[in-house]
Design a protein around this motif. Structure first.
Motif, short mmCIF file in Angstrom:
data_model
loop_
_atom_site.label_atom_id
_atom_site.label_comp_id
_atom_site.label_asym_id
_atom_site.label_seq_id
_atom_site.Cartn_x
_atom_site.Cartn_y
_atom_site.Cartn_z
N LYS A 163 4.73 -4.43 3.44
CA LYS A 163 5.16 -5.55 2.62
C LYS A 163 4.62 -5.40 1.21
CE LYS A 163 1.43 -8.86 3.69
NZ LYS A 163 1.12 -10.20 4.22
N GLU A 164 5.35 -5.99 0.26
CA GLU A 164 4.93 -5.95 -1.12
C GLU A 164 3.88 -7.02 -1.38
OE1 GLU A 164 6.88 -6.46 -5.61
OE2 GLU A 164 8.18 -6.07 -3.87
N ILE A 165 2.85 -6.68 -2.14
CA ILE A 165 1.78 -7.61 -2.48
C ILE A 165 1.96 -8.07 -3.91
CG2 ILE A 165 -0.71 -7.93 -2.73
CD1 ILE A 165 0.14 -7.54 0.13
N THR A 166 2.06 -9.37 -4.10
CA THR A 166 2.18 -9.92 -5.45
C THR A 166 0.82 -10.42 -5.91
OG1 THR A 166 2.81 -12.07 -4.54
CG2 THR A 166 4.59 -10.57 -5.12
N TYR B 151 1.69 -2.23 -2.33
CA TYR B 151 2.23 -2.45 -0.99
C TYR B 151 1.08 -2.45 0.03
CZ TYR B 151 6.71 -1.22 -3.07
OH TYR B 151 7.83 -1.17 -3.86
N ARG B 152 1.20 -3.31 1.02
CA ARG B 152 0.27 -3.30 2.16
C ARG B 152 0.95 -2.63 3.33
NH1 ARG B 152 -3.50 -8.03 2.16
NH2 ARG B 152 -4.23 -6.61 0.52
N ASP C 171 -3.71 -0.28 1.46
CA ASP C 171 -2.90 -0.67 0.31
C ASP C 171 -2.55 0.59 -0.47
OD1 ASP C 171 -2.98 -3.32 0.98
OD2 ASP C 171 -4.46 -3.88 -0.54
N TRP D 252 -2.88 -9.17 7.87
CA TRP D 252 -1.46 -9.19 7.50
C TRP D 252 -1.06 -10.53 6.92
CZ3 TRP D 252 1.74 -5.52 6.46
CH2 TRP D 252 3.11 -5.75 6.42
N TYR E 154 -4.89 -1.20 8.36
CA TYR E 154 -4.29 -1.58 7.08
C TYR E 154 -4.75 -0.68 5.94
CZ TYR E 154 -3.00 -5.77 9.59
OH TYR E 154 -2.46 -6.62 10.52
N ARG F 208 -3.02 -9.71 -7.87
CA ARG F 208 -4.12 -8.78 -7.63
C ARG F 208 -5.31 -9.55 -7.09
NH1 ARG F 208 -2.83 -3.22 -8.09
NH2 ARG F 208 -0.82 -3.22 -9.16
N GLU G 188 -0.40 1.95 -4.02
CA GLU G 188 0.21 1.56 -5.29
C GLU G 188 1.23 2.62 -5.71
OE1 GLU G 188 -1.16 0.17 -9.77
OE2 GLU G 188 -2.58 0.12 -8.10
#
Length: 231
Positions: free
Chosen positions: A97-100, A4-5, A67, A229, A65, A102, A69
């Motif tokens: 928001k979810e990060i898809t 997640y960010r 990240d 973002w 920001y 890597r 996990e």
């Protein structure tokens, strides 16, 4: 594992905390919120958090920001609500928001930062003097500052890392806006620009008397800088 960010604000009394204190604050808040945080392996496991760029102590961050996990999926809105409810005064979670996939780390992505510096200006100093000082900076081909690097004093040219500089005098308030280099390729500190304007630009305000806010962080996009973002 889900990445997640987290977009957050660090202001008020929190701006005087160090980067390490901030990492601990996120760790405590995540624990209190009961979030399934993923941990690294090894002798001394630590939460899988990564941050875009450390804030200097005393500088507020309005668009920061990190990240995070997690071992289980949680709806981003719920994650934001639970985390925000457990942050100390001065921290505010703005969005999650979810990060898809890597991709690159935040630290590798960030390339420039925008700052706003404000201070009370003495009577008699006005817009013409400020604009002249700004022009002198932008017209300079070189601006050298002194830094301590690995115990040695070194002269560093910061001019190429000043992408934008403007400002204005509104009543008794002096405002200076900067967009500066930050990240793995180099770093220009807002205090270095203010020091140059104070020493050589004639601005009658000591750099220590400015309140500095980092208002945006950017990555390099195909057509120019874009907000982290949007990456």
């Amino acid at each position: 594992m889900t990445l997640y960010r987290v977009r957050y604000c660090k202001d008020g009394p929190a701006r005087f905390s160090s980067h390490l204190d901030m990492v601990r604050q996120f760790d405590r808040a995540a624990r209190r919120a009961g979030l399934p945080v993923a941990f690294s392996e090894g002798f001394n496991p630590h939460p899988k958090f990564s941050f875009a760029a450390p804030l200097p102590v005393g500088v507020a961050g309005l668009d920061e920001y990190m990240d995070m996990e997690l071992t289980q999926h949680i709806d981003p809105a719920e994650l934001a609500m639970r985390l925000d409810a457990n942050m100390q005064e001065g921290y505010r979670i703005l969005d999650v928001k979810e990060i898809t996939g890597r991709g690159s780390s935040l630290m590798a992505l960030v390339s420039r930062a925008a700052y706003r510096a404000t201070a009370t200006v003495p009577p008699g100093y006005g817009e013409p003097e400020l604009q002249s000082a700004i022009k002198d900076i932008l017209d300079s081909k070189e601006i050298f500052v002194t830094r301590e690097i690995k115990g040695k004093t070194k002269q560093v040219d910061i001019r190429s890392g000043i992408f934008r500089l403007d400002g204005g005098v509104k009543g008794h308030i002096l405002e200076i806006n900067m967009e500066l280099l930050i990240g793995s390729t180099g770093n220009v500190r807002p205090t270095e620009v203010l020091e140059e304007m104070y020493r050589n630009g004639g601005i009658p305000v000591d750099p220590e008397d400015f309140r500095i806010q980092r208002v945006s962080l950017y990555a390099e996009g195909a057509t120019g800088p874009v907000s982290l973002w949007e990456v």
